[in-house]
Design a protein around this motif. Structure first.
Motif, PDB file in Angstrom:
ATOM      1  N   ILE B  17      31.875  16.774 -27.705  1.00  0.00           N
ATOM      2  CA  ILE B  17      31.394  17.066 -26.348  1.00  0.00           C
ATOM      3  C   ILE B  17      29.967  17.631 -26.371  1.00  0.00           C
ATOM      4  N   TRP B  18      29.735  18.594 -27.228  1.00  0.00           N
ATOM      5  CA  TRP B  18      28.375  19.132 -27.349  1.00  0.00           C
ATOM      6  C   TRP B  18      27.657  18.406 -28.483  1.00  0.00           C
ATOM      7  N   ASP B  76      20.551  18.434 -21.609  1.00  0.00           N
ATOM      8  CA  ASP B  76      21.929  18.169 -21.997  1.00  0.00           C
ATOM      9  C   ASP B  76      22.918  18.416 -20.856  1.00  0.00           C
ATOM     10  N   LEU B  77      22.492  19.093 -19.813  1.00  0.00           N
ATOM     11  CA  LEU B  77      23.396  19.383 -18.696  1.00  0.00           C
ATOM     12  C   LEU B  77      23.742  18.091 -17.955  1.00  0.00           C
ATOM     13  N   HIS B  78      24.933  18.072 -17.351  1.00  0.00           N
ATOM     14  CA  HIS B  78      25.277  16.918 -16.530  1.00  0.00           C
ATOM     15  C   HIS B  78      24.666  17.027 -15.142  1.00  0.00           C
ATOM     16  N   ARG B  79      24.293  18.235 -14.762  1.00  0.00           N
ATOM     17  CA  ARG B  79      23.606  18.417 -13.480  1.00  0.00           C
ATOM     18  C   ARG B  79      22.338  19.245 -13.708  1.00  0.00           C
ATOM     19  N   TYR B  82      20.469  21.385 -11.161  1.00  0.00           N
ATOM     20  CA  TYR B  82      21.051  22.621 -10.656  1.00  0.00           C
ATOM     21  C   TYR B  82      20.933  23.755 -11.663  1.00  0.00           C
TER      22      TYR B  82
END
Ligand code: SF4
Ligand code: SF4
Ligand code: SF4
Lengths: 224, 326
Positions: B17-18, B76-79, B82
């Motif tokens: 995941i990471w 790396d964030l999905h958003r 934000y």
């Protein structure tokens, strides 16, 4: 408390939170302390009753608008390949930990414990999609919704049903075999409490130290 | 403990995941902290209060690597859009929140340290190239104030540089599902390997941009520091392995991370960490005599190998760590 009054309570929660609406945490926290309500919602998965029909999965998808390729819960086939006559299944979903790592690690508190029901749930607007909660969860039962890019977990349909006046999660309603039972563990009169009083149940990986809430009734005939 | 009621699958289906972006962030943050700790501690104990090549190089690295690291972290964030939510919603049980708080103090500090180390250069650019006298006087005034506070600023920077290195370890050592990560040595291992990467990067940058002599006092000091740091690193990695070897069932399963027959990620460890990170610098400096050891090419390859080794260590821990979960 009879089954009927349990339902009434849940309805009460539904109406209460509807009325509170977006009134914010402060208000709902106050309500909680005022009423001194400490509920511990849980679910039984009864392996002796589950037939693996996966109707719970379908219900979950439609109630919670989960993308087709993803799941908030699924039924894993644990049938022993050497003994296919005795089919065995197990529910894979958020274990609603009392000491939940996902809540502890979330940097924005998007993943939080609902102040009224104590259910671990999401405030998607605050989620930045860092996936910290996904890796912190000892059960690997969180995911980033590929449409919203926000993290999700099974919150007993808190947002999709309970808060809107629903009585039980979608999967529980969908199960025709009574393999899923939902209710308050702290109330000794609920069906879930009464079942657990007379049946042996186990928790998933309790050694992870997170006090998972879900209870599993194993079919022991096949042995360990 | 395999009962038929146990769920043996989750939602990640064996996917990591990471991924590498977090790994690169961990290295960059570690190198930033490591470089500044070395240079500022050296400055504290040195009679030479000039802006040395060592300090310039380290402060350049200190600022740029952590700034780049943030880019990777946000990417790396999905958003990612934000990201600011993290700044207004604090959760102090979250290592990430604590880290972000620390890093938002640390990054400005690295910038100030950078400005102080390049005071002369900045002034001369202002005077000769930009020629806005008001701006120049403003900068002179600011540097005067900074000069007075310099020891305090530097001390605070050392503190936060250590916090940054250590927090990146805690960030992933709280992940109970992964026995390779959920160990007590990780934060200190990240501190020490941060020193290794930071030290190596400082030496390379210093040679490339500031001081052609890699046998100067500072540089040979850095070079000599390399071996005890590497020794502690090896010790910590050995402790990590032993704790898994003698551990419970989950830990024994996680031990497969080091087995090349079980997972390709094991090569990251044996080739990347052990071979390149430890082996090449040791071989170049001790195996082929002093002629090789003192050559320019050995200096470069040895430094680069150390950095690659630390990168491999972080990536190995992330990928192999997440592959063998409970
Ligand atoms: S099972 Fe995972 S997602 Fe659910 S409460 Fe526990 S840690 Fe959080
Ligand atoms: S992915 Fe969202 S819910 Fe999960 S830790 Fe990050 S911000 Fe919190
Ligand atoms: S609906 Fe009920 S019986 Fe069917 S798979 Fe789900 S839990 Fe099992």
């Amino acid at each position: 408390m009879s089954v009927k009054s349990r339902r009434n309570f849940l309805k009460g929660i539904g109406i209460g939170s509807l009325a509170l609406g977006t009134g914010g945490y402060a208000l709902s926290e106050k309500t909680q302390t005022e009423q001194k309500l400490k509920k511990h919602f849980s679910m039984i998965y009864d392996q002796t009753k589950c037939v693996g029909c996966a109707e719970c999965e379908d219900a979950c998808h439609s109630v919670n608008l989960v993308p087709a390729a993803q799941n908030r819960m699924f039924i894993q086939d644990r049938t022993d390949p050497l003994n296919v006559k005795e089919r065995r299944f197990v529910r894979v979903s958020c274990q609603q930990c009392e000491d939940a790592p996902c809540v502890n690690v979330c940097p924005t508190a998007a993943c939080h414990r609902d102040s009224i029901t104590d259910i671990v749930t999401m405030n998607g607007d605050d989620c930045i999609g860092c996936a910290y909660c996904l890796v912190a969860c000892p059960y690997d039962v969180r995911f980033i919704n590929e449409e919203t890019n926000m993290a999700e977990n099974c919150d007993f349909c808190l947002k999709s049903r309970l808060e809107k006046g629903g009585e039980v999660p979608g999967c529980v309603e969908a199960c025709k075999y009574d393999a899923l039972v939902f209710g308050d563990l702290n109330d000794k009169k609920t069906i879930i409490s009464r079942i657990l009083e007379i049946k042996d149940s186990v928790r998933q990986k309790p050694e992870m130290g997170t006090k998972p809430s879900l209870r599993y009734i194993p079919a022991v005939r096949q042995g360990v | 403990m395999q009962m038929v009621i146990d769920m043996t699958e989750g939602f990640s289906h064996g996917h990591v995941i990471w991924g590498w972006m977090i790994g690169v962030y961990l290295v960059l943050a570690g190198a930033s902290g490591g470089a500044l700790v070395i240079a500022l501690v050296r400055r504290h104990y040195s009679v030479n209060k000039e802006n040395t090549a060592l300090l310039k190089s380290a402060s350049l690295i200190g600022f740029t690597t952590v700034a780049f690291g943030m880019v990777f972290l946000v990417a790396d964030l999905h958003r990612p859009l934000y990201f600011w939510k993290i700044l207004i919603n604090y959760n102090f049980t979250s290592v990430m929140s604590i880290g972000v708080a620390a890093i938002s103090i640390y990054i400005p500090l690295t910038l100030v340290v950078f400005i102080m180390a390049f005071e002369e250069e900045i002034k001369s650019i202002l005077e000769n190239k930009i020629k806005i006298s008001k701006l120049t006087t403003l900068v002179v005034e600011i540097t005067k104030i900074l000069k007075k506070a310099r020891p305090t600023i530097e001390f605070t920077t050392i503190f936060f540089a250590i916090v940054i290195c250590v927090y990146t370890g805690f960030l992933i050592s709280v992940l109970v599902r992964f026995p390779l990560l959920n160990t007590a040595v990780l934060p200190i291992l990240f501190m020490v390997s941060g020193l290794a990467a930071g030290g190596a990067a400082t030496r390379l940058v210093s040679y490339l941009f500031f001081e052609k002599d890699h046998h100067s006092l500072d540089m040979s000091l850095l070079h000599r520091l390399e071996w005890p740091v590497m020794f502690i690193e090896i010790l910590l990695v050995a402790m990590l392995i032993v704790s898994l070897l003698i551990g419970n069932e989950y830990q024994k399963i996680a031990m497969q991370a080091f087995d090349v027959y079980a997972t390709g990620w094991a090569y990251l460890f044996w080739v990347g960490v052990v071979g390149i990170g430890f082996g090449i610098p040791l071989a170049l400096n001790f195996l082929f005599g002093s002629k090789v050891a003192h050559s320019n090419w050995a200096f470069f390859i040895s430094g680069a190998s150390s950095i690659v080794g630390v990168l491999c260590l972080r990536l190995f821990l992330l990928y192999a760590g997440q592959t063998f979960g409970a």
